[in-house]
Design an enzyme around this catalytic site. Sequence first.
Site: not given
Ligand code: NAD
Length: 336
Positions: A154, A231-233, A257, A262, A294-295, A297
């Site tokens: 992402i 938008t992560s967690r 998001d 949540e 959380h939309q 995705f």
């Molecule tokens: P990914 O595994 O491809 O990438 C995550 C990156 O974070 C990796 O490159 C990893 O090295 C890096 N990372 C790990 N620890 C770290 C730290 N301490 N500091 C900085 N970077 C660090 O994952 P992704 O597919 O890019 O997804 C990222 C996050 O997005 C997921 O973990 C999930 O929580 C969230 N997500 C949210 C939605 C949504 O609907 N809002 C949908 C999908 C995923």
Amino acid sequence: MQVLVFSAKEYDQQFLTMQQHADLSLHFTDVRLNEETCQLAAGYHAVCVFVNDQLNRNVIHKLAELGIKHIALRCAGFNNLDIDAARQNGISVSRVPEYSPEAVAEHALSLMMTLNRKTHKAYNRIRESNFSLKGLLGFNLHQKTVGIIGTGHIGLALVKILRGFGCNILCYDPQVNEQAVQHGGQYVALNELFQQSDIISLHCPLNSATHHLINAQNITQMKSGVMLINTSRGGLIDTPAVIQGLKNQHIGYLGLDVYEMESELFFEDLSDTVIQDDIFERLSSFPNVLITGHQGFFTKEALLQIASTTCHNLLLHHQQQTDQHTYLVRPQDFVQ
Ligand code: NAD
């Protein structure tokens, strides 16, 4: 294989049913998986779960007792899962590591752009015949510095988008992604990213190292008026610290998001309910805070991919095959 799909909404049912296979019998419940509800999994071979289903040690132990052999997460993040407990109970786990990184990256961009150009406010004004521009002043993204924390799927998709806007892109990730560099990202130390960024967007997973990555201490390192996007967690942000930053106006904009608590709120229509979460209510009262439920995705393309990979994973499990890319726990890792 009989599979119970927890937290199933209409759209989950619609997209998963499109992937039906003779060997796969999917049953849907809108109930969320937790210690009280796991008994529902009796008689099934596998469960399919989403981001706010609880997969702690007790739940996993009960699922194992009920004969569950596989947990199919229909999401990328797996912070809600006790992976050691799954391994110890001989339950294999699969997830959807990459479905549509663009879906989430584009949502992060839409939070940035809405907060900046205030289109949500303009929309309401025009409907009330208020054509004043007062309070709608934005800024150009062009040549602004955006810090991206986590440059996996992402984060990289966002780097590519922001390059098109002519932004300076700073990246922080323990693992350098050469593609991010090729697309103009410059890796820096985390404190440098905090100090130099006009906008900071979070794209790393939630784990013990990243819990409350954004906290009172590092908010003070950020530029005054910084825009924060998550938008992560939710657990990446210490919410009371961010509220303090908004109150003293060090944080200029906040786009979320995801939210730490949540699971009590998101994905449900609570419009007739008195919300008991005072922190969330305070957060949503700020004029410069934009929250979506959380939309990130939630695009057709992403739902199609999620459904297809989830069913593929379930069938792989059924056929006793392994796939290192999608399996968190490979059968050879099991503690029998
Ligand atoms: P990914 O595994 O491809 O990438 C995550 C990156 O974070 C990796 O490159 C990893 O090295 C890096 N990372 C790990 N620890 C770290 C730290 N301490 N500091 C900085 N970077 C660090 O994952 P992704 O597919 O890019 O997804 C990222 C996050 O997005 C997921 O973990 C999930 O929580 C969230 N997500 C949210 C939605 C949504 O609907 N809002 C949908 C999908 C995923």
